[in-house]
Structures are given as structure tokens and as C-alpha cells.
Design a protein around this motif. Structure first.
Motif, PDB file in Angstrom:
ATOM      1  N   ASN A 199       0.822  -1.226   0.000  1.00  0.00           N
ATOM      2  CA  ASN A 199       0.000   0.000   0.000  1.00  0.00           C
ATOM      3  C   ASN A 199       0.844   1.258   0.000  1.00  0.00           C
ATOM      4  O   ASN A 199       0.430   2.288   0.489  1.00  0.00           O
ATOM      5  CB  ASN A 199      -0.967  -0.001   1.216  1.00  0.00           C
ATOM      6  N   LYS A 200       2.079   1.170  -0.495  1.00  0.00           N
ATOM      7  CA  LYS A 200       2.930   2.372  -0.669  1.00  0.00           C
ATOM      8  C   LYS A 200       3.450   2.321  -2.106  1.00  0.00           C
ATOM      9  O   LYS A 200       3.491   1.249  -2.724  1.00  0.00           O
ATOM     10  CB  LYS A 200       4.132   2.296   0.291  1.00  0.00           C
ATOM     11  N   HIS A 201       3.884   3.495  -2.619  1.00  0.00           N
ATOM     12  CA  HIS A 201       4.475   3.484  -3.973  1.00  0.00           C
ATOM     13  C   HIS A 201       5.740   2.620  -3.955  1.00  0.00           C
ATOM     14  O   HIS A 201       6.569   2.736  -3.058  1.00  0.00           O
ATOM     15  CB  HIS A 201       4.828   4.919  -4.398  1.00  0.00           C
ATOM     16  N   ASP A 202       5.798   1.689  -4.942  1.00  0.00           N
ATOM     17  CA  ASP A 202       6.952   0.776  -4.940  1.00  0.00           C
ATOM     18  C   ASP A 202       7.313   0.487  -6.387  1.00  0.00           C
ATOM     19  O   ASP A 202       6.564  -0.195  -7.078  1.00  0.00           O
ATOM     20  CB  ASP A 202       6.546  -0.525  -4.192  1.00  0.00           C
ATOM     21  N   ASP A 203       8.413   1.084  -6.885  1.00  0.00           N
ATOM     22  CA  ASP A 203       8.726   0.816  -8.312  1.00  0.00           C
ATOM     23  C   ASP A 203       9.939  -0.098  -8.448  1.00  0.00           C
ATOM     24  O   ASP A 203      10.626  -0.131  -9.464  1.00  0.00           O
ATOM     25  CB  ASP A 203       8.935   2.123  -9.088  1.00  0.00           C
ATOM     26  N   LYS A 204      10.184  -0.888  -7.372  1.00  0.00           N
ATOM     27  CA  LYS A 204      11.314  -1.838  -7.388  1.00  0.00           C
ATOM     28  C   LYS A 204      11.024  -2.999  -8.349  1.00  0.00           C
ATOM     29  O   LYS A 204       9.871  -3.397  -8.502  1.00  0.00           O
ATOM     30  CB  LYS A 204      11.490  -2.384  -5.953  1.00  0.00           C
ATOM     31  N   ASP A 205      12.095  -3.519  -8.980  1.00  0.00           N
ATOM     32  CA  ASP A 205      11.961  -4.755  -9.782  1.00  0.00           C
ATOM     33  C   ASP A 205      12.204  -5.943  -8.855  1.00  0.00           C
ATOM     34  O   ASP A 205      13.190  -5.966  -8.116  1.00  0.00           O
ATOM     35  CB  ASP A 205      13.005  -4.761 -10.915  1.00  0.00           C
ATOM     36  N   TYR A 206      11.286  -6.908  -8.890  1.00  0.00           N
ATOM     37  CA  TYR A 206      11.422  -8.091  -8.038  1.00  0.00           C
ATOM     38  C   TYR A 206      11.643  -9.333  -8.912  1.00  0.00           C
ATOM     39  O   TYR A 206      11.257  -9.350 -10.088  1.00  0.00           O
ATOM     40  CB  TYR A 206      10.148  -8.299  -7.202  1.00  0.00           C
ATOM     41  N   PHE A 207      12.209 -10.370  -8.260  1.00  0.00           N
ATOM     42  CA  PHE A 207      12.405 -11.640  -8.983  1.00  0.00           C
ATOM     43  C   PHE A 207      12.108 -12.803  -8.033  1.00  0.00           C
ATOM     44  O   PHE A 207      12.399 -12.727  -6.834  1.00  0.00           O
ATOM     45  CB  PHE A 207      13.863 -11.760  -9.474  1.00  0.00           C
ATOM     46  N   GLY A 216      10.641 -12.207 -13.444  1.00  0.00           N
ATOM     47  CA  GLY A 216      10.734 -10.796 -13.039  1.00  0.00           C
ATOM     48  C   GLY A 216       9.339 -10.193 -12.942  1.00  0.00           C
ATOM     49  O   GLY A 216       8.457 -10.512 -13.752  1.00  0.00           O
ATOM     50  N   TRP A 217       9.127  -9.318 -11.941  1.00  0.00           N
ATOM     51  CA  TRP A 217       7.810  -8.691 -11.788  1.00  0.00           C
ATOM     52  C   TRP A 217       7.947  -7.379 -11.027  1.00  0.00           C
ATOM     53  O   TRP A 217       8.979  -7.099 -10.395  1.00  0.00           O
ATOM     54  CB  TRP A 217       6.843  -9.621 -11.055  1.00  0.00           C
ATOM     55  N   GLU A 221       0.196   0.090 -10.050  1.00  0.00           N
ATOM     56  CA  GLU A 221      -1.136   0.444  -9.512  1.00  0.00           C
ATOM     57  C   GLU A 221      -1.749  -0.701  -8.681  1.00  0.00           C
ATOM     58  O   GLU A 221      -2.820  -1.234  -8.993  1.00  0.00           O
ATOM     59  CB  GLU A 221      -2.096   0.817 -10.661  1.00  0.00           C
ATOM     60  N   ASN A 222      -0.951  -1.099  -7.671  1.00  0.00           N
ATOM     61  CA  ASN A 222      -1.398  -2.130  -6.694  1.00  0.00           C
ATOM     62  C   ASN A 222      -1.720  -3.483  -7.308  1.00  0.00           C
ATOM     63  O   ASN A 222      -2.395  -4.302  -6.689  1.00  0.00           O
ATOM     64  CB  ASN A 222      -2.635  -1.635  -5.921  1.00  0.00           C
ATOM     65  N   GLN A 223      -1.290  -3.687  -8.563  1.00  0.00           N
ATOM     66  CA  GLN A 223      -1.425  -5.022  -9.148  1.00  0.00           C
ATOM     67  C   GLN A 223      -0.014  -5.496  -9.526  1.00  0.00           C
ATOM     68  O   GLN A 223       0.878  -4.679  -9.727  1.00  0.00           O
ATOM     69  CB  GLN A 223      -2.318  -4.981 -10.395  1.00  0.00           C
ATOM     70  N   ILE A 224       0.159  -6.795  -9.601  1.00  0.00           N
ATOM     71  CA  ILE A 224       1.480  -7.352  -9.933  1.00  0.00           C
ATOM     72  C   ILE A 224       1.535  -7.602 -11.434  1.00  0.00           C
ATOM     73  O   ILE A 224       0.604  -8.182 -12.003  1.00  0.00           O
ATOM     74  CB  ILE A 224       1.754  -8.614  -9.108  1.00  0.00           C
ATOM     75  N   LEU A 225       2.610  -7.098 -12.058  1.00  0.00           N
ATOM     76  CA  LEU A 225       2.813  -7.331 -13.498  1.00  0.00           C
ATOM     77  C   LEU A 225       4.069  -8.184 -13.688  1.00  0.00           C
ATOM     78  O   LEU A 225       5.169  -7.790 -13.294  1.00  0.00           O
ATOM     79  CB  LEU A 225       2.983  -5.987 -14.237  1.00  0.00           C
TER      80      LEU A 225
END
Ligand code: SAM
Length: 232
Positions: A199-207, A216-217, A221-225
Motif C-alpha cells: 500500500n505504498k508506492h513501490d517501483d522496485k523490480d522483483y524476482f 521478473g515482476w 497500480e497495486n497489481q502485480i505485473l
């Protein structure tokens, strides 16, 4: 002070190559896996009759955390990662004796080239976790539907998962691509990020690593891509 020497009786095989991304409890993702009996325990006699049960309890070692020890109080994700409570009031993975317990679904028992294998689904264990004991799940005594579970009464909220066009195309050329896509969707719908990130802005790349794929994802906008899938 009582001490007891214990040894693993089996090892688990799951899609999860690292702790990050594994569901926080069993049954939240019906990932297929196996339990392979090991050493002197790898004999059909130990599991004779086990096929009569649909579910089993696994007692296992949080072996990847043992060296980091434990504290009397921990910060459970359910409390946002900042409030502390006693480790025995949580299912924390950092605990005295480092023992975990999970109820899992038993599909079949096989003997393959002298290896006893239990086909299991729903494990929340990293691949190659040592299994310390296997027991039948007994609904008459283990299923307490009126039990109170305080902060952990409900299963975790799910997050929507979308796939980039390239990823969707990648599944089409994979064997069991649909099944793999469903597994990724189930795993990421648990939103594996630390509680304080939500629930916070998070533009990190995750794996996350599932089987031999690196996925990678990111959060949009609060959804996972899901935006990349690469074989290791
Ligand atoms: N159901 C078990 C219990 O309640 O004892 C485990 C719950 S614990 C919160 C589940 C987490 O343990 C997984 O999300 C993963 O991060 C971690 N985990 C799984 N296998 C592990 C291992 N072998 N060593 C350390 N941590 C592990």
C-alpha cells in the motif's frame, strides 16, 4: 535441560529455489512436489498404509535460517512488520529448534529405483528442506473450525496478477505452459513483498525463482505485473 538428537527422515522437492516468494502457509498454492525418504528411512515399510490418508503433517527444519538463530520477540508480517510479539505467538521461521509444521495433500506413494517417493501438493517449503517427521492429518482432532487465531484468523489478502504480452507468448511455447502460468499467478497473488512495502508506492523490480526459471515482476497500480521469464 533436555536435549535430543534428531535426524532428517526425508527431503522435500518443491518448485521454490529460494525462500522469497514461497507462500506463508501450506495449501495457499497447490504447487506439486515430492517427499523423498532418505538414509535408513528410505524403505517402503515406513510408509506402509499411509495412502489411506488424504493429508499429512510434515515437521521440518527451517534449515536455511538455523545459523541466524532466534529472538524471543519477532515482527510478524501480519502486524505490518513493525510491531513485535513473542516468537511462540507466531509461525516465524526464526525459532528455538527451528522446526516448522505444515499440513499438505498426499496424492500417491511410489517406489522408483529403490527410492520411496510421496507425491505431495501445497508445501510452503524451499526445495531440499530436511523433513524431520511425517504424520497423518486426523480431522477429528486436528480440524478445529471454531478455533480463534487472533491476527491470523483469515488467509492473506490476494493481489491481482497480470502478464506482459511477451510473457503470455512465452508460455505458449512451453510444455505445461498453462500450468506454469497458473503456478506463477498463485504464488505472486500472495504478494511476497515485505509487509511494510504494501500500500505504498513501490517501483522496485522483483524476482522469484520457480523450478529453473527466474521470473521478473513489479507492482503497477497495486497489481502485480509479470514482465520477464528467463530459464536459469
Ligand atoms: N507452515 C510452516 C509453519 O507454520 O511452521 C511454515 C510457515 S513459515 C511462515 C513459511 C515460510 O518459511 C515460507 O514462506 C519460506 O519463506 C520459509 N521457509 C520455507 N522453507 C524454509 C527453510 N528450509 N528454511 C528457512 N525458511 C524456510
Amino acid at each position: 535441560m533436555f536435549t535430543q538428537t534428531i535426524e532428517a527422515v526425508a527431503v522435500c522437492k518443491t518448485p521454490y529455489q529460494q525462500k522469497f516468494g514461497i507462500p506463508r502457509q501450506p495449501g495457499l498454492v497447490d504447487a506439486q512436489g515430492q517427499i523423498k525418504l532418505t538414509g535408513d528411512y528410505n524403505h517402503p515399510d515406513f510408509v506402509q498404509g499411509i495412502e489411506q490418508y488424504s493429508h499429512l503433517w510434515l515437521l521440518f527444519s527451517f534449515h536455511e535460517n538455523l545459523e541466524q538463530g532466534f529472538k524471543a520477540k519477532v515482527r510478524p508480517p501480519r502486524l505490518g512488520g513493525n510491531e513485535k510479539i513473542g516468537v511462540f505467538a507466531t509461525r516465524s521461521t526464526f525459532r528455538p529448534n527451528g522446526i516448522g509444521q505444515s499440513v499438505v495433500r498426499l496424492h500417491q506413494v511410489r517406489l522408483e529405483a529403490n527410492q520411496v517417493i510421496l507425491d505431495i501438493s501445497g508445501m510452503d517449503l524451499v526445495n531440499n528442506t530436511p523433513i524431520l517427521d511425517i504424520k497423518p492429518y486426523l480431522p477429528f482432532s486436528d480440524s478445529l473450525t471454531n478455533a480463534k487465531a487472533g491476527m491470523a484468523q483469515e488467509s492473506p489478502e490476494l493481489c491481482s496478477v497480470n502478464f506482459s504480452k511477451e510473457c503470455s507468448i512465452a508460455f505458449e511455447s512451453m510444455t505445461n505452459g498453462d500450468e506454469f502460468k497458473r503456478l506463477i499467478e498463485q504464488v505472486l497473488s500472495q504478494d511476497p513483498r515485505p509487509a511494510y512495502k504494501k500500500n505504498k508506492h513501490d517501483d522496485k523490480d522483483y524476482f522469484i525463482s520457480l523450478y529453473n526459471y527466474n521470473i521478473g515482476w513489479k507492482v503497477v497500480e497495486n497489481q502485480i505485473l509479470v514482465n520477464s521469464i528467463n530459464a536459469d
